[in-house]
Write an enzyme that holds these catalytic residues in place. Sequence first.
Site, short mmCIF file in Angstrom:
data_model
loop_
_atom_site.label_atom_id
_atom_site.label_comp_id
_atom_site.label_asym_id
_atom_site.label_seq_id
_atom_site.Cartn_x
_atom_site.Cartn_y
_atom_site.Cartn_z
N GLN A 52 4.94 9.83 4.51
CA GLN A 52 5.44 10.04 3.99
C GLN A 52 6.24 11.77 2.80
OE1 GLN A 52 3.46 8.18 0.01
NE2 GLN A 52 4.29 5.90 0.77
N THR A 104 -9.19 3.05 7.02
CA THR A 104 -8.04 1.04 7.33
C THR A 104 -6.95 1.44 8.08
OG1 THR A 104 -8.40 0.30 5.39
CG2 THR A 104 -10.32 0.13 6.73
N HIS A 130 4.93 15.49 22.79
CA HIS A 130 4.51 16.92 23.10
C HIS A 130 3.11 17.16 22.32
CE1 HIS A 130 8.58 19.44 24.49
NE2 HIS A 130 9.34 18.00 23.71
N SER A 186 -6.05 6.28 10.78
CA SER A 186 -6.91 6.56 11.46
C SER A 186 -7.38 5.51 12.61
CB SER A 186 -7.31 7.06 10.79
OG SER A 186 -9.09 7.57 11.46
N ASP A 197 0.49 -1.22 -0.26
CA ASP A 197 0.09 -0.10 0.32
C ASP A 197 0.95 1.14 -0.37
OD1 ASP A 197 -2.64 -1.82 0.14
OD2 ASP A 197 -2.34 -1.42 2.51
N ASN A 223 -4.85 8.92 1.92
CA ASN A 223 -4.75 8.48 3.36
C ASN A 223 -5.62 9.42 4.13
OD1 ASN A 223 -5.20 5.01 3.23
ND2 ASN A 223 -3.02 4.56 3.97
N GLU A 224 -4.52 10.14 4.58
CA GLU A 224 -4.69 10.82 6.10
C GLU A 224 -3.93 11.62 5.78
OE1 GLU A 224 -1.90 8.60 6.76
OE2 GLU A 224 -3.41 7.60 7.10
#
Length: 301
Positions: free
Chosen positions: A256, A196, A166, A199, A81, A155-156
Amino acid sequence: MSQDSVKSLQSTFKTVGVVGRPRNDSTLQMHKNIFHWLCEQGYQVLVENEIGKALNLSENHLASLDQIGQHAQLAIVIGGDGNMLSHARILCKYNTPLIGINRGNLGFLTDIDPKNAYAQLEACLNGEFFVEERFLLEAVVKRHGETVARGNAINELVIHPAKIAHMIDFHVYIDDKFAFSQRSDGLIVATPTGSTAYSLSAGGPILTPQLNAIALVPMFPHTLSSRPLVVDGNSKISVNFAEYNIPQLEISCDSQLALDICCNDVVHIQKSPYKLRLLHLHNYNYYNVLSSKLGWLKKLF
């Protein structure tokens, strides 16, 4: 997508891109085997530069990822993925359809089993597929009203301090309306595709791919009342930060790409204009994927 549309797309498959980031000899060998197999089927094949050089391919088969997006009508991603995410963020700008051969761990986005790769690829190239479109998120960092950074995520997007362990204080606005304040390790803003991934690990909900929704998932909030929030997919989300936070903050795109944030910046998040186009074989079933990847129980009766 109608059958006529599938046939129309399938008929355009003249040039096929082969991409990935092989980490071992067996994966590199699969790139080589797929390349030669596609050539035998009569396709013009473009291979990502680094891989093509490792395979000693001739120059006319080497291409950058952008060149593959410009010239290929289909891209085959060989890997997990993570490979799909890194390549798709670029190829989606060219509306290039993708299909993945899973050489990773989970493989939520890479459908094809390497043991049956040739039969499944042949079925795909013969038009036995359907197209699933998934939206991306775009983050824009504004500083004194000027855009200083921009990034996309499949994805996110994760807002977090640059230093480990922190907490940060921030306000979240949805469509210019104050939604909530939070003191936490950060905030995950996830697409249905990303629900999936990170998160899910943070306790977020699973959103089926075709839902027009975005999940906002707190990371270790310093309160017992904080819960994930699901908002309309067309929402415009803004986040600003307390001035007393540590000076180095980041927003991570699919783990990434990292964008730097200062405490006086405002982060704006909304749907990206680009879409990920995934090809699935006709027997693809999202709920079967969830069951097999997440270890759900089979039917009891």
